[in-house]
Design a protein around this motif. Structure first.
Motif, PDB file in Angstrom:
ATOM      1  N   GLU A  36      43.470  26.210  36.770  1.00  0.00           N
ATOM      2  CA  GLU A  36      43.291  27.633  37.023  1.00  0.00           C
ATOM      3  C   GLU A  36      44.464  28.427  36.455  1.00  0.00           C
ATOM      4  OE1 GLU A  36      42.637  30.756  40.725  1.00  0.00           O
ATOM      5  OE2 GLU A  36      42.837  28.625  41.130  1.00  0.00           O
ATOM      6  N   ARG A  37      45.668  27.959  36.675  1.00  0.00           N
ATOM      7  CA  ARG A  37      46.861  28.621  36.161  1.00  0.00           C
ATOM      8  C   ARG A  37      46.827  28.676  34.613  1.00  0.00           C
ATOM      9  NH1 ARG A  37      49.938  27.124  39.874  1.00  0.00           N
ATOM     10  NH2 ARG A  37      50.106  24.968  39.226  1.00  0.00           N
ATOM     11  N   GLU A  38      46.400  27.580  33.994  1.00  0.00           N
ATOM     12  CA  GLU A  38      46.302  27.530  32.538  1.00  0.00           C
ATOM     13  C   GLU A  38      45.234  28.502  32.027  1.00  0.00           C
ATOM     14  OE1 GLU A  38      45.253  24.315  29.022  1.00  0.00           O
ATOM     15  OE2 GLU A  38      45.915  23.577  30.981  1.00  0.00           O
ATOM     16  N   LEU A  39      44.083  28.561  32.703  1.00  0.00           N
ATOM     17  CA  LEU A  39      43.021  29.492  32.328  1.00  0.00           C
ATOM     18  C   LEU A  39      43.513  30.931  32.422  1.00  0.00           C
ATOM     19  CD1 LEU A  39      40.075  30.255  31.648  1.00  0.00           C
ATOM     20  CD2 LEU A  39      39.626  30.161  34.103  1.00  0.00           C
ATOM     21  N   ILE A  40      44.174  31.253  33.524  1.00  0.00           N
ATOM     22  CA  ILE A  40      44.691  32.611  33.706  1.00  0.00           C
ATOM     23  C   ILE A  40      45.686  32.948  32.609  1.00  0.00           C
ATOM     24  CG2 ILE A  40      46.122  34.071  35.207  1.00  0.00           C
ATOM     25  CD1 ILE A  40      44.724  32.612  37.587  1.00  0.00           C
ATOM     26  N   GLN A  41      46.573  32.027  32.292  1.00  0.00           N
ATOM     27  CA  GLN A  41      47.566  32.275  31.244  1.00  0.00           C
ATOM     28  C   GLN A  41      46.892  32.474  29.890  1.00  0.00           C
ATOM     29  OE1 GLN A  41      50.876  32.843  31.721  1.00  0.00           O
ATOM     30  NE2 GLN A  41      50.708  33.520  29.618  1.00  0.00           N
ATOM     31  N   ASN A  42      45.865  31.689  29.593  1.00  0.00           N
ATOM     32  CA  ASN A  42      45.130  31.848  28.337  1.00  0.00           C
ATOM     33  C   ASN A  42      44.460  33.218  28.262  1.00  0.00           C
ATOM     34  OD1 ASN A  42      45.824  29.323  27.354  1.00  0.00           O
ATOM     35  ND2 ASN A  42      43.955  28.349  28.090  1.00  0.00           N
ATOM     36  N   LEU A  43      43.874  33.673  29.369  1.00  0.00           N
ATOM     37  CA  LEU A  43      43.231  34.981  29.395  1.00  0.00           C
ATOM     38  C   LEU A  43      44.247  36.110  29.239  1.00  0.00           C
ATOM     39  CD1 LEU A  43      40.601  34.380  32.207  1.00  0.00           C
ATOM     40  CD2 LEU A  43      40.171  34.601  29.760  1.00  0.00           C
ATOM     41  N   VAL A  44      45.395  35.979  29.888  1.00  0.00           N
ATOM     42  CA  VAL A  44      46.457  36.978  29.744  1.00  0.00           C
ATOM     43  C   VAL A  44      46.935  37.018  28.296  1.00  0.00           C
ATOM     44  CG1 VAL A  44      48.840  37.540  30.385  1.00  0.00           C
ATOM     45  CG2 VAL A  44      47.193  36.935  32.151  1.00  0.00           C
ATOM     46  N   ASN A  45      47.051  35.858  27.670  1.00  0.00           N
ATOM     47  CA  ASN A  45      47.471  35.803  26.269  1.00  0.00           C
ATOM     48  C   ASN A  45      46.458  36.469  25.342  1.00  0.00           C
ATOM     49  OD1 ASN A  45      49.773  34.432  26.996  1.00  0.00           O
ATOM     50  ND2 ASN A  45      48.962  32.419  26.487  1.00  0.00           N
ATOM     51  N   GLN A  46      45.184  36.509  25.752  1.00  0.00           N
ATOM     52  CA  GLN A  46      44.130  37.139  24.961  1.00  0.00           C
ATOM     53  C   GLN A  46      44.045  38.643  25.219  1.00  0.00           C
ATOM     54  OE1 GLN A  46      40.373  35.110  25.457  1.00  0.00           O
ATOM     55  NE2 GLN A  46      41.362  33.117  25.310  1.00  0.00           N
ATOM     56  N   GLY A  47      44.847  39.145  26.164  1.00  0.00           N
ATOM     57  CA  GLY A  47      44.886  40.581  26.410  1.00  0.00           C
ATOM     58  C   GLY A  47      44.245  41.033  27.703  1.00  0.00           C
ATOM     59  N   TYR A  48      43.727  40.107  28.488  1.00  0.00           N
ATOM     60  CA  TYR A  48      43.156  40.483  29.777  1.00  0.00           C
ATOM     61  C   TYR A  48      44.276  40.734  30.778  1.00  0.00           C
ATOM     62  CZ  TYR A  48      38.584  39.013  28.114  1.00  0.00           C
ATOM     63  OH  TYR A  48      37.434  38.897  27.408  1.00  0.00           O
TER      64      TYR A  48
END
Length: 102
Positions: A36-48
């Motif tokens: 979950e932490r990795e998914l959130i970080q990936n989404l933040v990196n994409q601009g979310y």
């Protein structure tokens, strides 16, 4: 370490001519919280935007209330545009015939 030829580079990315990923064996099982932490970080990196306050009991109802107000504001804004002058039921400038000419 393999040598790579850089094709393009900026502050946000690097384009290489060839890349081979070096696989590593994980030392331990990746748990659900890690995923979950990795998914959130990936989404933040994409601009979310990450909104951790949505996880509180009052957070989600408050967010729904804010989105409802936002929706109503834009709906009212769109509905407040002036109407086309429409003699005979056809907007001017659309190339159509008036209702009586059909």
């Amino acid at each position: 370490m393999t040598d790579y030829k850089t094709i393009a580079e900026s502050n946000n990315f690097i384009v290489l001519d060839k890349y081979t990923q070096e696989w590593k064996v994980a030392e331990s099982y990746q748990g659900e919280s890690d995923l979950e932490r990795e998914l959130i970080q990936n989404l933040v990196n994409q601009g979310y935007e990450y909104l951790p306050e949505l996880n509180t009991p009052a957070g989600l109802p408050r967010e729904i209330e804010l989105r409802q107000k936002q929706y109503e504001y834009y709906r009212d804004l769109l509905l407040s545009f002036p109407q086309f002058p429409s003699p005979g039921g056809v907007p001017e400038g659309r190339g159509g015939k008036k209702a009586g000419e059909l």
